[in-house]
Design a protein around this motif. Structure first.
Motif, PDB file in Angstrom:
ATOM      1  N   THR A  24       0.816  -1.219   0.000  1.00  0.00           N
ATOM      2  CA  THR A  24       0.000   0.000   0.000  1.00  0.00           C
ATOM      3  C   THR A  24       0.846   1.264   0.000  1.00  0.00           C
ATOM      4  N   ARG A  25       2.141   1.148   0.236  1.00  0.00           N
ATOM      5  CA  ARG A  25       3.005   2.325   0.225  1.00  0.00           C
ATOM      6  C   ARG A  25       3.598   2.587  -1.157  1.00  0.00           C
ATOM      7  N   ARG A  26       3.434   1.638  -2.081  1.00  0.00           N
ATOM      8  CA  ARG A  26       3.920   1.836  -3.454  1.00  0.00           C
ATOM      9  C   ARG A  26       2.748   2.395  -4.268  1.00  0.00           C
ATOM     10  N   ILE A  27       2.711   3.718  -4.360  1.00  0.00           N
ATOM     11  CA  ILE A  27       1.555   4.431  -4.907  1.00  0.00           C
ATOM     12  C   ILE A  27       1.946   5.138  -6.201  1.00  0.00           C
ATOM     13  N   GLY A  28       1.010   5.183  -7.146  1.00  0.00           N
ATOM     14  CA  GLY A  28       1.272   5.859  -8.405  1.00  0.00           C
ATOM     15  C   GLY A  28      -0.001   6.315  -9.081  1.00  0.00           C
ATOM     16  N   THR A  29       0.163   6.849 -10.291  1.00  0.00           N
ATOM     17  CA  THR A  29      -0.952   7.385 -11.070  1.00  0.00           C
ATOM     18  C   THR A  29      -1.063   6.631 -12.394  1.00  0.00           C
ATOM     19  N   VAL A  30      -2.290   6.232 -12.751  1.00  0.00           N
ATOM     20  CA  VAL A  30      -2.525   5.528 -14.018  1.00  0.00           C
ATOM     21  C   VAL A  30      -2.310   6.507 -15.175  1.00  0.00           C
ATOM     22  N   LYS A  31      -1.434   6.128 -16.109  1.00  0.00           N
ATOM     23  CA  LYS A  31      -1.134   6.973 -17.264  1.00  0.00           C
ATOM     24  C   LYS A  31      -1.523   6.312 -18.591  1.00  0.00           C
ATOM     25  N   LEU A 167      -5.415  10.559   7.196  1.00  0.00           N
ATOM     26  CA  LEU A 167      -5.510   9.821   5.938  1.00  0.00           C
ATOM     27  C   LEU A 167      -4.225   9.964   5.122  1.00  0.00           C
ATOM     28  N   THR A 168      -3.104  10.055   5.803  1.00  0.00           N
ATOM     29  CA  THR A 168      -1.802  10.189   5.142  1.00  0.00           C
ATOM     30  C   THR A 168      -1.551   9.035   4.180  1.00  0.00           C
ATOM     31  N   GLY A 169      -1.050   9.358   2.984  1.00  0.00           N
ATOM     32  CA  GLY A 169      -0.558   8.340   2.070  1.00  0.00           C
ATOM     33  C   GLY A 169      -1.621   7.411   1.526  1.00  0.00           C
ATOM     34  N   ASN A 170      -2.798   7.916   1.205  1.00  0.00           N
ATOM     35  CA  ASN A 170      -3.837   7.091   0.595  1.00  0.00           C
ATOM     36  C   ASN A 170      -3.985   7.445  -0.876  1.00  0.00           C
TER      37      ASN A 170
END
Length: 539
Positions: A24-31, A167-170
């Protein structure tokens, strides 16, 4: 966590925030969503938040599918290996209904006044777990890095007493979700959205009437957006905006920031503000008591006079309508900037209520880089009660001010105009303590003419590699340099072939001060009679 093996490709859309299914800490944006040449099936192109978390820049085998932030932040991921997140209610159930794992317990913390994590100690764990499992009694919830992406059902009836929500890091990015959370939880007073990359579109944000503390660290917000959300925060007392690369304060309808009538604390640490004129745009916030500016790029500061205020306000407001700049500011944190001129220190005396200042990790406060030592800072700052996190006791202030007067007299005693210009408090302090130019030495805190006198200095070996040696007291000229003193110590204690470092230790001062400028004299350092020099070996 939920099972994501049945998640379909159409669950993902461009711009959506996601995390790795097993982290859950490996977060990104769908491109990108679609096919990749040479590989079967549907792939999700993700630009990960952390540089190096990916494998490429959005192109594979010479074909570009999207533009990643860096050369190694992009990758293609199978649908089943990504999570679109869970609802706030699901996260509450996972965190508080079941048995907490050791990792989850480590994540349970509260925020201190300086926005630092303070771990919650579990005393009577079973009783606490039982109490927290009764959602209607829950007053504070920490859901950091739980993969929260949506609100879900109306949670107002489920956690009616919730006052603080972390809600840090969601995976939150839409301001309308922020508004919905606050509307459904009318008792909420503090909310932390740090490390959620928020949308640039803030339209339709409702009144967040109960929010007193809002934490938006590392969210990508800029000051234009702050101005847009300002009307929605009528009760805001603390606003944290760390790590957002803010370089300019941009008021909307006035040269200075207006509103924020209840704002007491503004945290702008770890941004990119280089010009003090940007900070002056905050000077009319009447309730502001604490301003955090650590880790910016400020090189000088000044308190604005009437002309500067008129110029700042321009033609939009009359000077009569303006308020005394920073009229209630009590705490100003300026650590780790680029401040190097003494005039920036002296101007702090003009702030009407300033009591606490942080200047550490600036060139001006680092004697090793040509800056001035703590005792000079204290003497130049007449009203400061806390310096660099350490209280200035009455004893330390008195000793520092007398020592400072002696230092200035020894260097500039024949140039009164230069003294007045470079040392604004010198005359005041000299008169206050009744120090005469030619009075002979009368001890550690008494005045003396240092330029021509001898100082009684106790030399004490403290390095383990030096061995036990009895201390020596020597009479040394005030013009003795640090380099010469090191040579004398080698001779006095027979310390050949050792690289020495020296520290000045004085009664009433919390820690010994490293003296490493070999060209500086005892007089330059303000070393007084009956001082102690500690001798150690460089590691």
């Amino acid at each position: 966590m939920s099972n994501y093996s049945n998640v379909a490709a159409d669950s993902f859309k461009l711009g959506q925030r996601v995390h790795s299914a097993n982290d859950t800490r490996r977060i990104g944006t769908v491109k990108y969503v679609g096919e990749v040449q040479g590989y079967s099936g549907t792939w999700i192109g993700v630009d990960w938040d952390g540089d190096g978390n990916g494998k490429h820049d959005g192109s594979v085998n010479g074909v570009r599918y999207f533009n990643a932030r860096s050369e190694k932040s992009g990758s293609f991921v199978r649908v089943q290996n990504l999570s679109p997140g869970i609802s706030l209610l699901e996260a509450l159930q996972l965190r508080y209904k079941g048995e907490a794992s050791k990792e989850e317990e480590d994540e349970m913390y509260v925020l201190s006044a300086t926005n630092k994590r303070v771990s919650v100690e579990f005393v009577g764990k079973e009783k606490i777990q039982d109490k927290l499992s009764k959602f209607e009694e829950l007053k504070s919830a920490s859901l950091s890095y739980m993969g929260v992406s949506s609100l879900g059902v109306d949670i107002g009836t489920i956690v009616p007493k919730l006052k603080e929500l972390d809600l840090t890091g969601n995976l939150l990015s839409e301001w309308k979700v922020v508004g919905a959370i606050c509307e459904q939880l009318p008792g909420l007073t503090a909310i932390n959205f740090s490390n959620n990359i928020m949308s640039k579109d803030i339209s339709g944000l409702p009144q967040l009437k109960g929010i007193c503390i809002l934490v938006l660290n590392n969210t990508g917000i800029n000051w234009v957006q702050v101005e847009i959300i300002k009307p929605s925060l009528p009760a805001i007392e603390e606003l944290h905006l760390m790590g957002n690369n803010i370089s300019a304060i941009q008021p909307v309808s006035s040269p200075v920031v207006q509103g924020f009538e209840t704002l007491r604390l503004l945290n702008l640490e770890e941004n990119s503000i280089a010009e003090w004129n940007e900070i002056l745009k905050l000077s009319q916030l009447r309730s502001l008591e604490q301003l955090y500016l650590n880790k910016n790029n400020l090189s000088r500061i000044y308190y604005p006079d009437d002309d500067a205020i008129c110029k700042l306000l321009g033609a939009s407001e009359s000077h009569e309508k303006s308020y005394m700049p920073f009229q209630n500011l009590r705490c100003l944190l300026l650590g780790n900037n680029k401040i190097e001129d003494p005039a920036s220190i002296d101007t702090l005396n003009c702030f009407p209520k300033l009591m606490e200042i942080r200047l550490s990790e600036n060139p001006i406060a680092d004697p090793g880089r040509g800056g001035i030592p703590r005792f000079v800072l204290i003497a130049r700052l007449g009203k400061i009660e806390i310096l660099n996190g350490s209280e200035v006791s009455p004893r330390e202030r008195k000793d520092s001010e007398i020592r400072y007067v002696r230092l200035v007299m020894s260097k500039l005693h024949d140039n009164p105009e230069e003294i007045k210009q470079l040392h604004p408090r010198f005359i005041e302090l000299k008169d206050f303590y009744g120090i005469e130019d030619e009075r002979p030495s009368i001890g550690a805190t008494g005045p003396q003419k240092m330029a021509s006198g001898l100082l009684s200095i106790t030399l004490k070996c403290v390095g383990a590699s030096i061995g036990e040696k009895p201390p020596l007291t020597k009479k040394l000229p005030a013009t003795t340099t640090v380099g010469k003193l090191k040579s004398l110590c080698e001779s006095f204690f027979k310390l050949k072939s050792m690289r020495l470092k020296l520290f000045l230790q004085e009664e009433g001062f919390p820690l010994p001060m490293l003296v490493d400028d070999e060209m500086a004299s005892l007089m330059d350092l303000g070393v007084g009679n009956d001082s102690t020099i500690l001798i150690d070996e460089e590691s």
